[in-house]
Design an enzyme around this catalytic site. Structure first.
Site, PDB file in Angstrom:
ATOM      1  N   LYS A  39     -13.822   6.501   2.882  1.00 41.80           N
ATOM      2  CA  LYS A  39     -14.161   5.518   3.924  1.00 41.80           C
ATOM      3  C   LYS A  39     -15.079   6.096   4.994  1.00 41.80           C
ATOM      4  CE  LYS A  39     -10.408   6.200   7.160  1.00 41.80           C
ATOM      5  NZ  LYS A  39      -9.004   6.519   6.870  1.00 41.80           N
ATOM      6  N   ARG A 134       1.762   3.440  12.701  1.00 40.47           N
ATOM      7  CA  ARG A 134       0.688   2.561  12.260  1.00 40.47           C
ATOM      8  C   ARG A 134       1.328   1.775  11.128  1.00 40.47           C
ATOM      9  NH1 ARG A 134      -5.214   4.588  10.413  1.00 40.47           N
ATOM     10  NH2 ARG A 134      -4.178   4.571   8.406  1.00 40.47           N
TER      11      ARG A 134
END
Ligand code: PLP
Length: 375
Positions: A39, A134
């Site tokens: 990414k 998260r």
């Protein structure tokens, strides 16, 4: 990709390949596999190819578009969707990801429906929240969650994973790793479910890995920054044997003048809504680089020569050149941090140039200096 840009990222595929080899050997020495996380480089295909070619068997990206490009380019690796899917992209997940990370039952039910309809089995890794807060299923809810998933057709649980040092900055300590390890043991026993992936974290796990002998059941890490920038991410120290200069950001001088160091006039807000302050160093060489926040996260750039970034706006970056005699047309090279890398690799205004340092060294040796063209 726009054709006319004055900024570029140079990507040294030779150094990249070397980083991959070193990391595979290092983590392989304690039987950990690596997912290459692409990414940070916008799923770049040249880079993905190097990772796969050097022996990384799974490539993970947060964007389905990037996985789709890899699939179409026949990259020889298992493709993993790193960010938990949104409900609106289920069809695409089934189509382009071999494995996806998941935490929500409703999403998994939808994945199950589409997978069944296509008569395929979609693999999932369940993210467990070990405190970084998260994504993740809370450990207390995990048993019931798995029990429910096991009822769903077309879905196969192939692992569990945890994330550290992402949002909460929670360190992957030995204690956290032990908990994850025990959790994996427990799942394998209770559900008789062999876990191909017990994915212990990311580039922040380096210190744990180095200092602990026993990995427990943890058998995988997901690495981006260490591969690309050669660093672990808790203290951003270099990992021995890795190149930290795989990527170089290069841009060009578009103005170079002796000017005062302090702006003259009444000071209001600048382009980004702040009233800037400057120290008075008298007359200085102020150099403008043709690059700005539209192109790259300027705050993540570190010049490789002794100059200092004074500020930037959308398309300009002003530097104090110190003793360097920079003139219009000169190129300036920078190191990138992860944020800068991410922004440069996704920017249509920044050219991506692939180099092979060993070939280039050979080429450079053959051409006399006065014949060498500026690239
Ligand atoms: C980005 C990301 C990684 C890779 O992190 P690095 O610090 O670049 O190694 C791993 N896992 C998840 C879930 C991520 O989002």
């Amino acid at each position: 990709m726009n054709k006319y840009t004055s900024s570029r990222v140079e990507i040294d595929l030779e150094k990249l390949g070397s980083n991959v080899e070193v990391l595979l050997n290092l983590f392989g020495s304690k039987s950990l596999s690596i997912m290459g996380v692409t990414k940070g480089v916008c799923g770049d295909l040249e880079i993905a190819r190097v990772l796969a070619h050097k022996g990384i068997q799974s490539l993970a990206d947060s964007k389905i578009d990037n996985l789709k490009n890899m699939r179409k380019a026949h990259i020889q690796a298992e493709l993993v969707l790193l960010r938990i899917p949104s409900l609106s992209e289920i069809d695409q997940v089934i189509k382009y990801a071999d494995i996806s990370f998941n935490t929500e039952m409703i999403v998994i039910k939808n994945l199950s429906a589409i997978a069944s309809r296509n008569a395929i089995e979609h693999k999932i890794i369940l993210m467990v929240d070990m405190g970084d807060l998260r994504e993740g299923i809370l450990p207390v809810d995990l048993d019931e969650f798995i029990r429910e998933v096991l009822q769903l057709p077309g879905i196969m649980i192939v692992g569990i994973g945890a994330n550290f040092a992402c949002l909460g900055g929670v360190k992957p300590t030995q204690e956290k790793m032990n908990s994850l390890s025990l959790l994996a043991n427990h799942i394998e026993e209770v559900f008789m479910l062999p876990l191909t992936y017990v994915s212990g974290g990311n580039s922040a796990n380096y210190n744990w890995f180095i200092t602990s002998e026993h990995m427990g059941t943890i058998n995988n890490l997901r690495l981006g920054e260490s591969i690309f920038l050669g660093r672990e991410t808790l203290g951003r120290t270099r990992i021995p044997g890795l190149y930290t200069d795989v990527f170089t950001f290069v841009t060009e001088v578009i103005e170079s003048k002796l000017k005062p160091s302090v702006p003259e006039g009444d000071i209001g807000q600048n382009a980004f809504g702040i009233s800037p302050q400057f120290a008075d160093h008298g007359q200085i060489r102020r150099v403008i680089l043709g690059v700005g926040c539209q192109d790259v996260l300027v705050s993540g750039l570190t010049p490789r020569i002794d100059i200092e970034i004074l500020g930037s706006s959308s398309d300009h970056t002003v530097v104090h050149a110190h003793e360097t005699a920079l003139k219009v047309g000169d190129e300036v090279a920078f190191d990138l941090n992860y944020g800068a890398l991410l922004s440069a690799m996704t920017s249509p205004y920044v050219e991506k140039k692939y180099i092979h340092s060993s070939n280039d060294r050979l080429a450079a040796a053959k051409i006399p200096p006065f014949l060498r063209k500026k690239t």
